[in-house]
Design an enzyme around this catalytic site. Sequence first.
Site, PDB file in Angstrom:
ATOM      1  N   HIS A  61       0.821  -1.211   0.000  1.00 47.20           N
ATOM      2  CA  HIS A  61       0.000   0.000   0.000  1.00 47.20           C
ATOM      3  C   HIS A  61       0.857   1.264   0.000  1.00 47.20           C
ATOM      4  O   HIS A  61       0.355   2.350  -0.279  1.00 47.20           O
ATOM      5  CB  HIS A  61      -0.923  -0.012   1.222  1.00 47.20           C
ATOM      6  CG  HIS A  61      -2.341   0.336   0.934  1.00 47.20           C
ATOM      7  ND1 HIS A  61      -2.921   0.269  -0.310  1.00 47.20           N
ATOM      8  CD2 HIS A  61      -3.325   0.754   1.766  1.00 47.20           C
ATOM      9  CE1 HIS A  61      -4.186   0.631  -0.233  1.00 47.20           C
ATOM     10  NE2 HIS A  61      -4.458   0.936   1.010  1.00 47.20           N
ATOM     11  N   ASN A 112      -7.081   6.093   3.315  1.00 45.50           N
ATOM     12  CA  ASN A 112      -8.508   6.222   3.046  1.00 45.50           C
ATOM     13  C   ASN A 112      -9.029   7.647   3.120  1.00 45.50           C
ATOM     14  O   ASN A 112     -10.138   7.910   2.671  1.00 45.50           O
ATOM     15  CB  ASN A 112      -9.310   5.334   4.006  1.00 45.50           C
ATOM     16  CG  ASN A 112      -9.007   3.868   3.798  1.00 45.50           C
ATOM     17  OD1 ASN A 112      -8.323   3.471   2.870  1.00 45.50           O
ATOM     18  ND2 ASN A 112      -9.545   3.043   4.680  1.00 45.50           N
ATOM     19  N   ASP A 126      -0.583   2.136  -5.508  1.00 40.17           N
ATOM     20  CA  ASP A 126      -0.619   0.699  -5.727  1.00 40.17           C
ATOM     21  C   ASP A 126      -1.909   0.350  -6.465  1.00 40.17           C
ATOM     22  O   ASP A 126      -2.908   1.060  -6.353  1.00 40.17           O
ATOM     23  CB  ASP A 126      -0.547  -0.047  -4.395  1.00 40.17           C
ATOM     24  CG  ASP A 126      -1.720   0.262  -3.477  1.00 40.17           C
ATOM     25  OD1 ASP A 126      -1.949   1.466  -3.186  1.00 40.17           O
ATOM     26  OD2 ASP A 126      -2.425  -0.667  -3.064  1.00 40.17           O
ATOM     27  N   ASN A 131      -9.489   2.954  -1.975  1.00 42.76           N
ATOM     28  CA  ASN A 131     -10.036   3.972  -1.085  1.00 42.76           C
ATOM     29  C   ASN A 131      -9.269   5.292  -1.115  1.00 42.76           C
ATOM     30  O   ASN A 131      -9.852   6.352  -0.895  1.00 42.76           O
ATOM     31  CB  ASN A 131     -10.148   3.439   0.340  1.00 42.76           C
ATOM     32  CG  ASN A 131     -11.235   2.404   0.453  1.00 42.76           C
ATOM     33  OD1 ASN A 131     -12.258   2.479  -0.217  1.00 42.76           O
ATOM     34  ND2 ASN A 131     -11.013   1.404   1.295  1.00 42.76           N
TER      35      ASN A 131
END
Length: 185
Positions: free
Chosen positions: A19, A66, A91, A112
Amino acid sequence: MYAVVGLGNPGEEYAHTRHNAGFMAIDRLAADLSVRYWKTECGSLTAKATIGGEDVVLAKPQSFMNVSGGPVKQVLSTYRLKPDRLIVVHDDLETPAGAVRVKKGGGHAGHNGLRSICDKLCTHDFIRVRCGIGRPPGKMPVAKFVLADVRKRDLEELEAECDEAAQVVDFIVRNGLDKAQRRWS
């Protein structure tokens, strides 16, 4: 001027996760550009540089992935940039591991961080440099896959991919989106 934003999560515990590919690519680009000074502004770590005579601001939002849209919007506002001058490095589950792809616009595909940016900017029309991480093996949950530390052999591949993503950003700024899309689509 371009704003080049790498998506990731702040904190050492996330440093070597899939991530954080965006952060890793921004760090590589900063090293290539001999960036030595980072400051905290707009909810991000930012640094200024020049690529081929074009000013760029590099940013790593310090909120969690997020909710990265808020800091991205602040960076654009502070530097008086429109979303068409935004390059987001992130990513991507739908791109094979090791591959880098470029596109402008499109949906968020369940990412997100992208969803947050799209919501805050009220547009999907910005450049994305997608670092492929592939799908999780077997029935592994996506969250566990993207947030787990990457094994050493896979980390080397991810680092090489992030190096390429940094080169792609440099290419976009120097040569334009159309040429980059022909090469990394």
